[in-house]
Design an enzyme around this catalytic site. Structure first.
Site, mmCIF file in Angstrom:
data_model
loop_
_atom_site.group_PDB
_atom_site.id
_atom_site.type_symbol
_atom_site.label_atom_id
_atom_site.label_comp_id
_atom_site.label_asym_id
_atom_site.label_seq_id
_atom_site.Cartn_x
_atom_site.Cartn_y
_atom_site.Cartn_z
ATOM 1 N N ASP A 91 0.842 -1.192 0.000
ATOM 2 C CA ASP A 91 0.000 0.000 0.000
ATOM 3 C C ASP A 91 0.878 1.243 0.000
ATOM 4 O O ASP A 91 2.053 1.200 0.402
ATOM 5 C CB ASP A 91 -0.947 0.001 1.203
ATOM 6 N N GLU A 154 0.031 -0.892 5.852
ATOM 7 C CA GLU A 154 1.076 -0.321 6.714
ATOM 8 C C GLU A 154 0.883 1.171 6.917
ATOM 9 O O GLU A 154 1.103 1.698 8.008
ATOM 10 C CB GLU A 154 2.456 -0.602 6.123
#
Length: 465
Positions: A91, A154
């Site tokens: 991400d 994250e």
């Protein structure tokens, strides 16, 4: 030994173009967290990035598993619990403004590869993938399994890993290339809190409202207040001897302060416009309690102070360094002040102890602690064989000094039991992480893959080797 190192390095060099092609494919997915969809907890784009990485891992012969689109894993061996894990994330943060090229198209220029995620963390993930390919395809003699773990949340709190660890144990040895070299083995504890105060207001000379800051984990670059009943001369007298590095403008009853932002983990690099404004507001002569309110707030959070000394929080230890504190967001209106702050604290403290000191310290200035959340520090013994091996490989590959470092920020391994950050940024590099024109150099992409492959081999080589 040297033969192994040479074979790894030759393999990585031979696959340079393929590495860049895989990175370009991953960068093309704008994997910013979106609205949850059926079977896709972080939206469609993170799930798409995860699917691409799983496809590559399967293509290269690894044993893969999709953990409900939270996390993907790829094992080097079909059997055996992994002794080593490498943790990356797919991400990314939003693109933002100011790019010289499309942030989701990998652009090569002057030896740099530009694109959102190039350094955080898609580039490191590609380096990990090809490091594992080198170990596998060269048939290096290692004794235990390795697991490549790639998550998708994250940037927004690591709920992906929290989900994964409820079902699977993380390997005893774990590193993430989601930080910087040489090895980050200590991450300070973190606290976000809210302080409140109130006062009588509504005088003919009064501070009507004041606001500053946008995010809790950054030094605020700007702040403003609306005043009532003051002449320009009165306001300019309060601005006289204004804090260094802050510019003030007073126009149409609005007083604006401009400083310089910085991350909350390195607050000394910024100039806090909000605490500067509070100091000036506290100098005004109001005929209600509004100036006194800001004078007290300015004493609790003095301009230029980053160690919490005014609140008796100026505590440090040899391993971690000093506690840092940033007063980062404030909203005042109608006699009610609410301010948010960010604290990074050393391993000699814990969350309950800091809370106790905060409550006592704030009370001295007629402020109260309204809310607080915190995480404890993360520390892994620098004398372990695991860390010593990582440092030795780093030195051999780069010629640079290998040492452990402590940071005020948090990496992907902060809430693990024994993980460390190992790369991907080298000392002194500015890869524009989270900013416009984020990049990784072509050379860094290769050297990271070489470092990871050599580290995997050295950590798990058979004893007879």
């Amino acid at each position: 030994m040297n033969d192994i190192k040479s074979r790894i390095n030759e393999y990585i060099n031979a696959h340079a173009e393929e590495m860049e092609a895989v990175l370009a494919d991953l960068v093309s997915v704008p994997s910013v967290k979106g609205k949850p969809q059926a079977g896709m907890p972080f939206g469609t784009e993170p799930a798409k990035a995860l699917a691409k990485m799983l496809d590559y891992c399967e293509k290269y012969g690894f044993h893969t598993k999709n953990h409900e689109n939270y996390v993907g894993t790829a094992d080097l061996s079909e059997s055996g619990e992994p002794a080593l894990g490498v943790l990356c994330h797919l991400d990314v943060v939003p693109a933002g403004d100011g790019w010289q090229s499309d942030p989701f198209t990998l652009v090569k220029k002057d030896g740099k590869l530009f694109g959102r995620g190039a350094i955080d963390d898609k580039g490191p993930a590609v380096a990990t993938l090809f490091a594992l390919r080198a170990v596998k395809e060269l048939g290096l003699p290692i004794r235990e399994n390795v697991r490549f773990i790639f998550g998708t949340d994250e940037e927004n709190g690591s709920s992906d890993i929290a989900y994964y660890t409820k079902k699977e144990a993380l390997p005893e040895m774990l590193f993430t290339p989601d930080g910087e070299y040489p090895v980050i083995n200590l991450e300070k504890g973190m606290i976000r809190g809210e302080a409140v105060a109130s006062c009588s207001h509504g005088g003919k000379k009064s501070i009507v409202c004041a606001h500053g800051g946008t995010v809790v984990n950054a030094v605020p670059a700007s702040a403003y207040a609306m005043l009532e009943g003051f002449t320009a001369d009165e306001v300019n007298a309060a601005i006289a001897d204004a804090p260094e590095g802050v510019s003030f403008i007073y126009e149409d009853s609005k007083l604006t302060a401009q400083g310089r932002s910085a991350h909350a983990s390195t607050p000394w690099e910024g100039v806090n416009a909000l605490t500067a404004l509070m100091k000036v507001l506290g100098r005004l002569k109001t005929d209600d309690e509004t100036a006194a309110l800001f004078a007290n707030a300015a004493l609790a959070f003095p301009f230029g102070e980053t160690n919490g000394k005014a609140l008796s929080l100026d505590i440090s230890d040899e391993r971690s360094g000093p506690l840092t504190l940033v007063f980062s967001i404030m909203d005042y209106e109608g006699g009610k002040l609410c301010g948010k702050f960010d604290i990074r604290f050393p391993i000699c403290l814990n969350v309950p102890h800091v809370r106790e000191l905060l409550e006592v310290g704030l009370a001295k200035y007629s402020l109260a602690l309204a809310s607080m959340t915190g995480t404890e520090p993360h520390y892994v013994d620098e004398n372990s064989d695991f860390i010593r091996t990582l440092l030795r490989v780093y030195e051999e590959q780069t010629g640079l000094e290998g040492k452990t470092i402590a940071i005020g920020g948090g990496t992907y391994v902060h809430n693990t039991s024994g993980g460390v950050a190992f790369g991907c940024a080298f000392p002194g590099e500015d890869n524009h992480m989270h900013g416009a024109d984020e990049f990784i150099t072509e050379q860094s992409l290769l050297i990271n893959a070489k470092i990871f492959a050599n580290a995997i081999y050295e950590l798990l080589k058979r004893s007879e080797e």
